[in-house]
Design a protein around this motif. Structure first.
Motif, PDB file in Angstrom:
ATOM      1  N   SER A 166       0.825  -1.216   0.000  1.00  0.00           N
ATOM      2  CA  SER A 166       0.000   0.000   0.000  1.00  0.00           C
ATOM      3  C   SER A 166       0.855   1.260   0.000  1.00  0.00           C
ATOM      4  N   ALA A 167       1.933   1.252   0.786  1.00  0.00           N
ATOM      5  CA  ALA A 167       2.764   2.448   0.902  1.00  0.00           C
ATOM      6  C   ALA A 167       3.463   2.792  -0.415  1.00  0.00           C
ATOM      7  N   ILE A 168       4.049   1.794  -1.061  1.00  0.00           N
ATOM      8  CA  ILE A 168       4.776   2.054  -2.306  1.00  0.00           C
ATOM      9  C   ILE A 168       3.830   2.469  -3.416  1.00  0.00           C
ATOM     10  N   PHE A 169       2.681   1.807  -3.506  1.00  0.00           N
ATOM     11  CA  PHE A 169       1.732   2.191  -4.557  1.00  0.00           C
ATOM     12  C   PHE A 169       1.085   3.530  -4.252  1.00  0.00           C
ATOM     13  N   PHE A 170       0.940   3.876  -2.976  1.00  0.00           N
ATOM     14  CA  PHE A 170       0.437   5.203  -2.642  1.00  0.00           C
ATOM     15  C   PHE A 170       1.381   6.274  -3.174  1.00  0.00           C
ATOM     16  N   LEU A 171       2.674   6.092  -2.954  1.00  0.00           N
ATOM     17  CA  LEU A 171       3.657   7.062  -3.439  1.00  0.00           C
ATOM     18  C   LEU A 171       3.650   7.145  -4.961  1.00  0.00           C
ATOM     19  N   LEU A 172       3.591   5.999  -5.621  1.00  0.00           N
ATOM     20  CA  LEU A 172       3.599   5.993  -7.088  1.00  0.00           C
ATOM     21  C   LEU A 172       2.344   6.646  -7.663  1.00  0.00           C
ATOM     22  N   ILE A 173       1.190   6.320  -7.081  1.00  0.00           N
ATOM     23  CA  ILE A 173      -0.072   6.860  -7.593  1.00  0.00           C
ATOM     24  C   ILE A 173      -0.175   8.355  -7.312  1.00  0.00           C
ATOM     25  N   MET A 174       0.272   8.783  -6.138  1.00  0.00           N
ATOM     26  CA  MET A 174       0.236  10.208  -5.826  1.00  0.00           C
ATOM     27  C   MET A 174       1.216  10.991  -6.698  1.00  0.00           C
ATOM     28  N   LEU A 175       2.348  10.387  -7.030  1.00  0.00           N
ATOM     29  CA  LEU A 175       3.291  11.040  -7.953  1.00  0.00           C
ATOM     30  C   LEU A 175       2.637  11.210  -9.316  1.00  0.00           C
ATOM     31  N   ALA A 176       1.944  10.169  -9.775  1.00  0.00           N
ATOM     32  CA  ALA A 176       1.244  10.266 -11.058  1.00  0.00           C
ATOM     33  C   ALA A 176       0.166  11.345 -11.006  1.00  0.00           C
ATOM     34  N   ALA A 177      -0.577  11.412  -9.881  1.00  0.00           N
ATOM     35  CA  ALA A 177      -1.612  12.435  -9.739  1.00  0.00           C
ATOM     36  C   ALA A 177      -1.015  13.840  -9.732  1.00  0.00           C
ATOM     37  N   PHE A 178       0.154  13.977  -9.126  1.00  0.00           N
ATOM     38  CA  PHE A 178       0.827  15.281  -9.094  1.00  0.00           C
ATOM     39  C   PHE A 178       1.231  15.723 -10.500  1.00  0.00           C
TER      40      PHE A 178
END
Length: 364
Positions: A166-178
């Motif tokens: 969850s933590a790694i995909f949260f960072l990846l998905i939030m980076l994509a959203a940014f």
């Protein structure tokens, strides 16, 4: 068939089969395997408790949704700057408590109402976010609730096992959203959302269910949820009963298969890969219920069902919800292009999840 039913009737039948294919498949599978073993399966107390807990969770969340509180919080997310980050992050965290399906049902229509040309990417990111976020808690999605209750896992141990995912995909998905450039919303629509007076009661009832899932409170206290719904707010009873029947049938189907096949999956890599791949074809909920009967390795199964939620449209029921909401919306176009984008980003996350599991396994 054409002589027996009119066109509207055939369309209704077709729509029902398309919408409830998993329910129909579970009933058919239970009947066929029961005939093969010449007897009905035995349902354990744990099986019935999981179905009951899922029902109370759905009623509590539905009541909270009907009260307007979840809708109000969702509309607050679109206000001000960094709208893509807030909507995607909101989907991630909301799914931990009110399940991934409800988070999408609330946030995707809100996203589709925005004045932006990047609705497709926002919806896809939200679908990825709820799959990653809901994996972190025992009550984030139906398969987690089952695994947590079936294997008698301690809450801290459950969260620790899946936290890297969850933590790694949260960072990846939030980076994509940014990186997604969308127009920030300045329009205020708070006045259009009314919060019912029962929202506090439903919030308390939801907390009771969550504490019961975590075994902090006894299971008996959750009886307050259906009792309150029956007596004071029957809107909360409008839940997905088909999902409950599907769960019940898959419990019986898994028990029948265990009796007919009687193997045991001992290698954790096999459990992880088979559950992840099976999710691509039948969704991660039934894949989890089936494989749990064949293995004691709940960590690998938890990872397999979580990674398996990415990828195909049926990998997770949340994927289907996001895809249908987008393609059926009048303001969206080019459903084929959206489907390709959905599958492309979904399978990118799927293969990243596979690689992440093996990297962590080899470095542990």
């Amino acid at each position: 068939m054409e002589g027996m039913f009119s066109l509207p009737t055939r369309q209704k039948i077709s729509a029902y089969i398309t919408g409830e294919w998993l329910l129909l498949a579970s009933v058919a599978g239970l009947l066929v395997t029961s005939l093969c073993r010449k007897g009905l399966p035995a349902f354990s107390r744990a099986d019935l408790e999981v179905v009951y807990l899922l029902a109370t969770l759905l009623v509590a969340v539905r009541g909270l949704e009907a009260s307007g509180l979840i809708d109000y919080l969702a509309h607050r997310l679109e206000q001000g700057r960094y709208m893509a980050l807030k909507l995607t992050g909101g989907a991630f965290f909301l799914s931990m408590v009110v399940t991934n399906d409800v988070a999408l049902v609330v946030l995707v229509p809100l996203t589709l109402s925005l004045r932006t040309d990047r609705k497709d990417i926002l919806v896809i990111l939200q679908a990825l976010a709820v799959n990653a976020g809901s994996a972190l808690t025992p009550f984030g999605n139906p398969q987690n609730l089952f695994l947590y209750w079936y294997y008698h896992i301690a809450p801290a141990r459950f969260v620790a096992a899946i936290a890297p995912f969850s933590a790694i995909f949260f960072l990846l998905i939030m980076l994509a959203a940014f990186l997604v450039r969308v127009q920030d919303s300045t329009e205020r629509r708070d006045g259009a959302i009314r919060i019912g007076g029962q929202s506090v009661v439903h919030a308390v009832l939801l907390v009771l269910v969550l504490l019961s899932v975590l075994r902090v409170l006894p299971l008996a206290v959750t009886a307050a949820v259906p009792l309150y719904a029956i007596c004071r707010d029957r809107r909360a009873l409008r839940i997905d009963y088909g999902l409950l029947v599907t769960f019940f049938c898959f419990f019986g189907l898994a028990e029948n298969l265990k009796e007919l096949l009687a193997p045991t999956l001992e290698h954790t890599d096999h459990v992880f890969l088979l559950s992840a791949l099976a999710s691509q074809m039948v969704s991660n909920v039934p894949a989890t219920l089936l494989f749990a009967k064949f293995t004691p390795h709940w960590q690998a199964l938890l990872w397999g069902s979580s990674v398996g939620g990415f990828g195909s449209l049926v990998g997770s029921l949340a994927n289907l919800i996001a895809w249908r909401l987008y393609t059926n919306h009048r303001s969206t176009g080019q459903p084929f292009q959206f489907t390709l984008q959905f599958l492309g980003l979904g399978y990118l996350a799927f293969f990243l999840g596979l690689g992440l599991y093996f990297c962590l396994e080899f470095t542990a």
